[in-house]
Design an enzyme around this catalytic site. Structure first.
Site, PDB file in Angstrom:
ATOM      1  N   SER A 246       0.838  -1.191   0.000  1.00 11.59           N
ATOM      2  CA  SER A 246       0.000   0.000   0.000  1.00 11.59           C
ATOM      3  C   SER A 246       0.885   1.258   0.000  1.00 11.59           C
ATOM      4  O   SER A 246       1.722   1.426  -0.893  1.00 11.59           O
ATOM      5  CB  SER A 246      -0.955  -0.054   1.186  1.00 11.59           C
ATOM      6  OG  SER A 246      -1.960   0.936   1.087  1.00 11.59           O
TER       7      SER A 246
ATOM      8  N   ASP B 175      -9.111  -6.582  -3.774  1.00 11.17           N
ATOM      9  CA  ASP B 175      -8.655  -5.311  -3.205  1.00 11.17           C
ATOM     10  C   ASP B 175      -9.420  -4.154  -3.859  1.00 11.17           C
ATOM     11  O   ASP B 175      -9.278  -3.903  -5.063  1.00 11.17           O
ATOM     12  CB  ASP B 175      -7.157  -5.160  -3.462  1.00 11.17           C
ATOM     13  CG  ASP B 175      -6.520  -4.006  -2.702  1.00 11.17           C
ATOM     14  OD1 ASP B 175      -7.258  -3.132  -2.227  1.00 11.17           O
ATOM     15  OD2 ASP B 175      -5.273  -3.991  -2.604  1.00 11.17           O
TER      16      ASP B 175
ATOM     17  N   HIS C 202      -7.353  -5.930   0.644  1.00 11.70           N
ATOM     18  CA  HIS C 202      -6.207  -5.020   0.686  1.00 11.70           C
ATOM     19  C   HIS C 202      -5.151  -5.467   1.698  1.00 11.70           C
ATOM     20  O   HIS C 202      -3.959  -5.244   1.489  1.00 11.70           O
ATOM     21  CB  HIS C 202      -6.699  -3.610   1.019  1.00 11.70           C
ATOM     22  CG  HIS C 202      -5.672  -2.544   0.831  1.00 11.70           C
ATOM     23  ND1 HIS C 202      -5.116  -2.243  -0.405  1.00 11.70           N
ATOM     24  CD2 HIS C 202      -5.084  -1.685   1.715  1.00 11.70           C
ATOM     25  CE1 HIS C 202      -4.256  -1.260  -0.277  1.00 11.70           C
ATOM     26  NE2 HIS C 202      -4.202  -0.912   0.997  1.00 11.70           N
TER      27      HIS C 202
END
Length: 276
Positions: free
Chosen positions: A95, A218, A246
């Site tokens: 991320s 995600d 995610h």
């Protein structure tokens, strides 16, 4: 925990194991300790020396100057690698951590031998931009969402379809997110880093061997965003891990660890080639 000081900010880190070094960079609001639940044990068992740390904003009391940038965070990571004398080394980010890792590879290529970008995107799209603006508006208005509501919103954003459909697992994650008040303060501190500008053209300058990993469910960094990065980075490969949201590295750590270990092998098995 040991630490280094940068710009008045205490960067706490953990250095575990022996062998080929790898630095793990956490995402928005997350502590480096999250890697120790599943990834650090697997990597150490495979013969790696693993370095984890807390990004700026995770510990606001140590936060350093306000208004920090992703470049500042990449420089923090570079300083830690230099402090430990482990460069060039493999760098794995998820991320926001993937964004930091990519900028590190551009700014300090001599420190990065291999790059793994998980749950990554190279630009904000319309939906992620709208979400960021909406969250900042709530903050500017002084509106504090109840922890239970915030937990529901996080579970919907972070888990896979399978995780949402499993009542027991969903209830466990709701409890975790409801109790994560420290994580929410870290999210607020790092919110100024978004929306993300389009960095895909810049990523063409990455020279480290790179592997992009997306998670099938995600919604924050969908697989299409990962494919964009893999298409931009010269020679990068792409891999999709099924059944993960995610936070796939926490939701389904075993398949994610297998992908990670394969990506870090010096002569790893090739992944799916990036689209032309």
């Amino acid at each position: 925990m040991p630490e280094i000081i940068r710009d008045g900010f205490r960067l706490n880190y953990q250095d575990t194991g022996n062998g080929v070094p790898v630095v793990l960079v956490m995402g928005t609001g997350g502590s480096g300790r999250a890697w120790h639940l599943h990834q650090v044990p697997a990597l150490v068992a495979a013969g790696h020396r693993v370095v984890t740390f807390d990004n700026r904003g995770v510990s606001p009391a140590d936060g350093g100057p306000p208004g920090f940038t992703v470049d500042d965070m990449a420089a923090d990571t570079a300083a830690l690698i230099e402090h430990l004398g482990i460069g060039p080394c493999a760098v794995v980010g998820t991320s926001l951590g993937a964004r930091i890792a990519a900028e590190l590879a551009l700014a300090r290529p001599e420190l990065v031998s291999r790059l793994v970008l998980m749950a990554a995107r190279g630009r904000s799209d319309a939906l992620s931009t709208a979400l960021n603006h909406a969250e900042r508006e709530l903050e500017d208005l002084g509106i504090e969402l109840p922890p239970r509501y915030r937990a529901v919103a996080q579970v919907l954003q972070q888990l896979s379809r399978g995780g949402l459909a499993d009542d027991r697992r969903a209830a466990d994650w709701l409890e975790v997110f409801e109790l994560s008040t420290a994580a929410e303060s870290a999210v607020r501190a790092q919110r100024g880093l978004y929306p993300m500008p389009d960095r895909l053209a810049a990523y063409r300058g990455i020279r480290a061997p790179s592997h992009v990993v997306s998670f099938s469910d995600d919604v924050l960094a969908p697989p299409a965003a990962g494919r964009e990065i893999a298409a931009a980075v010269p020679g990068a490969t792409f891999e999709l891990v099924d059944g993960c949201g995610h936070i796939g590295y926490l939701e389904h750590p075993d398949p994610v660890n297998r992908v990670l270990l394969a990506a870090l092998r010096p002569e790893r098995e090739p992944g799916v080639p990036a689209p032309a």
